[in-house]
Design an enzyme around this catalytic site. Structure first.
Site, PDB file in Angstrom:
ATOM      1  N   THR A 179     -91.621  40.058 -41.158  1.00  0.00           N
ATOM      2  CA  THR A 179     -91.166  39.009 -40.234  1.00  0.00           C
ATOM      3  C   THR A 179     -92.281  38.054 -39.796  1.00  0.00           C
ATOM      4  O   THR A 179     -93.451  38.451 -39.726  1.00  0.00           O
ATOM      5  CB  THR A 179     -90.517  39.648 -38.980  1.00  0.00           C
ATOM      6  OG1 THR A 179     -89.386  40.373 -39.400  1.00  0.00           O
ATOM      7  CG2 THR A 179     -90.086  38.652 -37.953  1.00  0.00           C
ATOM      8  N   GLY A 209     -80.718  42.168 -37.692  1.00  0.00           N
ATOM      9  CA  GLY A 209     -81.779  42.719 -36.846  1.00  0.00           C
ATOM     10  C   GLY A 209     -81.920  41.939 -35.551  1.00  0.00           C
ATOM     11  O   GLY A 209     -81.035  41.173 -35.162  1.00  0.00           O
ATOM     12  N   ASP A 210     -83.066  42.128 -34.895  1.00  0.00           N
ATOM     13  CA  ASP A 210     -83.308  41.458 -33.609  1.00  0.00           C
ATOM     14  C   ASP A 210     -83.748  40.003 -33.777  1.00  0.00           C
ATOM     15  O   ASP A 210     -83.572  39.197 -32.864  1.00  0.00           O
ATOM     16  CB  ASP A 210     -84.402  42.213 -32.843  1.00  0.00           C
ATOM     17  CG  ASP A 210     -85.717  42.246 -33.628  1.00  0.00           C
ATOM     18  OD1 ASP A 210     -85.682  42.569 -34.840  1.00  0.00           O
ATOM     19  OD2 ASP A 210     -86.772  41.936 -33.042  1.00  0.00           O
ATOM     20  N   GLY A 231     -90.713  44.123 -35.593  1.00  0.00           N
ATOM     21  CA  GLY A 231     -90.682  45.584 -35.515  1.00  0.00           C
ATOM     22  C   GLY A 231     -89.334  46.097 -35.953  1.00  0.00           C
ATOM     23  O   GLY A 231     -88.546  45.356 -36.553  1.00  0.00           O
ATOM     24  N   GLY A 233     -85.946  46.453 -35.812  1.00  0.00           N
ATOM     25  CA  GLY A 233     -84.992  45.624 -35.076  1.00  0.00           C
ATOM     26  C   GLY A 233     -83.972  46.368 -34.241  1.00  0.00           C
ATOM     27  O   GLY A 233     -83.632  45.930 -33.135  1.00  0.00           O
TER      28      GLY A 233
HETATM   29  N1  ASP Z   1     -87.512  42.842 -36.690  1.00  0.00           N
HETATM   30  C1  ASP Z   1     -87.117  42.654 -38.068  1.00  0.00           C
HETATM   31  C2  ASP Z   1     -85.746  43.217 -38.284  1.00  0.00           C
HETATM   32  O1  ASP Z   1     -85.473  44.293 -37.793  1.00  0.00           O
HETATM   33  C3  ASP Z   1     -88.039  43.274 -39.036  1.00  0.00           C
HETATM   34  C4  ASP Z   1     -89.487  43.028 -38.852  1.00  0.00           C
HETATM   35  O2  ASP Z   1     -89.948  42.572 -37.812  1.00  0.00           O
HETATM   36  O3  ASP Z   1     -90.191  43.312 -39.800  1.00  0.00           O
HETATM   37  O4  ASP Z   1     -84.984  42.633 -39.027  1.00  0.00           O
END
Ligand code: ASP
Length: 313
Positions: A179, A209-210, A231, A233
């Site tokens: 991300t 995700g988040d 992170g 998510g």
């Molecule tokens: N937060 C992102 C998700 O869960 C993934 C990441 O930050 O690598 O889609």
């Protein structure tokens, strides 16, 4: 001239020195530097934090090493489905997209949703139809094919795990993160935040995700702060991380540092949520907390040196 500031991240996770080559490290650092400079140019010329966030994230989306745009990870059915969101702290206007394919720069689509549609959050085919109507740039499947990402998918399928992007290949794969994101303060005193991702390798069933969720992965409010998360998510959604930090500042009077420490190093850790975030308050103070091994990150404030970091120390 009033001060400006910008911070970016390129994902958090189990980033170990032992599994990094000097060449790869240099590539990551160059990618971060190019991205932050493209945002800084806009800010130093008096441009808006919203435009700076979009420019920095576009640069990271165009780079194959980061899990967004061109470097987006693969879904279980071998597609690249991307999520992005952007928010302006002055107006609390926001735009977001989820599950979009073949869009070269999802962050620009999110910004267009914010500025040109009557909605905040568009998904899948509808979001792509809107992108076509607004003449956003599309790219063919081959553009998004990055061999390393494809191998990550094959590896994840072997163990039937849903994995995040940056990780030491020797570890379990449960804790990979990727991300990209940016927060910025412009000379007019306005904050903005944005996040863009391919999500998690081997994700299934239209998983979201988040990153595209306002309040979870992205939030900006001139009364408190601008936040972009990276992170696992599912945990960041359940902890409503970005808005929680803003609320702790706005309603409880915590400083940016206190709010970030509480949410990233206490609340998320107790919860089992691995990752980190970049945060900026209306005075241009920056926090870069993470509870993972590392987080690709960079900052630049007017009149100060560029900072680039990967590992904990
Ligand atoms: N937060 C992102 C998700 O869960 C993934 C990441 O930050 O690598 O889609």
């Amino acid at each position: 001239m009033n001060k400006f500031a910008i911070a970016i991240h390129g994902g958090a996770g189990t980033i170990l020195r032992s599994s990094m080559t000097a060449e790869k490290e240099l590539n990551y650092k160059k990618g971060l530097e190019d991205a932050i400079i493209s945002g800084e140019k806009i800010l130093s010329a008096g441009g808006s934090s919203l435009d700076a966030v979009e420019a920095a994230i576009r640069s990271l989306e165009d780079h194959p090493l980061f899990n967004a745009g061109r470097g987006a990870v693969f879904t279980n059915d071998e597609k690249n489905e991307m999520d992005a969101s952007i928010m302006e702290g002055k107006t609390l206007m926001a735009g977001a997209v989820t599950g979009v394919k073949n869009i070269k720069n999802p962050i620009s689509l999110a910004k267009t949703v914010m500025q040109e549609s009557e909605h905040v959050f568009l998904s899948g085919l509808g979001a792509m139809e809107f992108a076509e109507k607004m003449k956003l740039e599309f790219a063919p499947d081959e553009y998004f094919f990055v061999e390393q990402r494809y191998n990550q998918l094959l590896q994840a399928k072997e163990t039937d795990s849903i994995t995040m992007d940056h990780n030491d290949s020797k570890s379990t794969g449960k804790d990979k993160t990727g991300t990209v994101g940016c927060v910025a303060l412009d000379v007019h005193g306005n904050l903005a935040a944005g996040t863009s991702t391919g999500g998690m390798t081997n994700k299934k069933f239209g998983r979201v995700g988040d990153s595209p969720m306002i309040g979870a992965g992205t939030y900006a409010n001139n009364n408190s702060c601008a936040i972009s998360c990276t992170g696992h998510g599912e945990f960041f959604i359940r902890a409503v991380v970005a808005y929680d930090i803003s609320c702790l500042m706005e309603y409880k009077g915590l400083t940016l540092k206190q709010a970030c420490d509480l949410v990233v190093n206490k609340k998320l850790v107790a919860f089992g949520g691995e990752g980190g975030l970049i945060a900026m308050d209306a005075n241009g103070n920056i926090e870069l907390p993470f509870n993972s091994e590392g987080m690709y990150r960079a900052t630049k404030k007017s009149g100060e040196e560029l900072f680039i970091g990967i590992y904990r120390d």
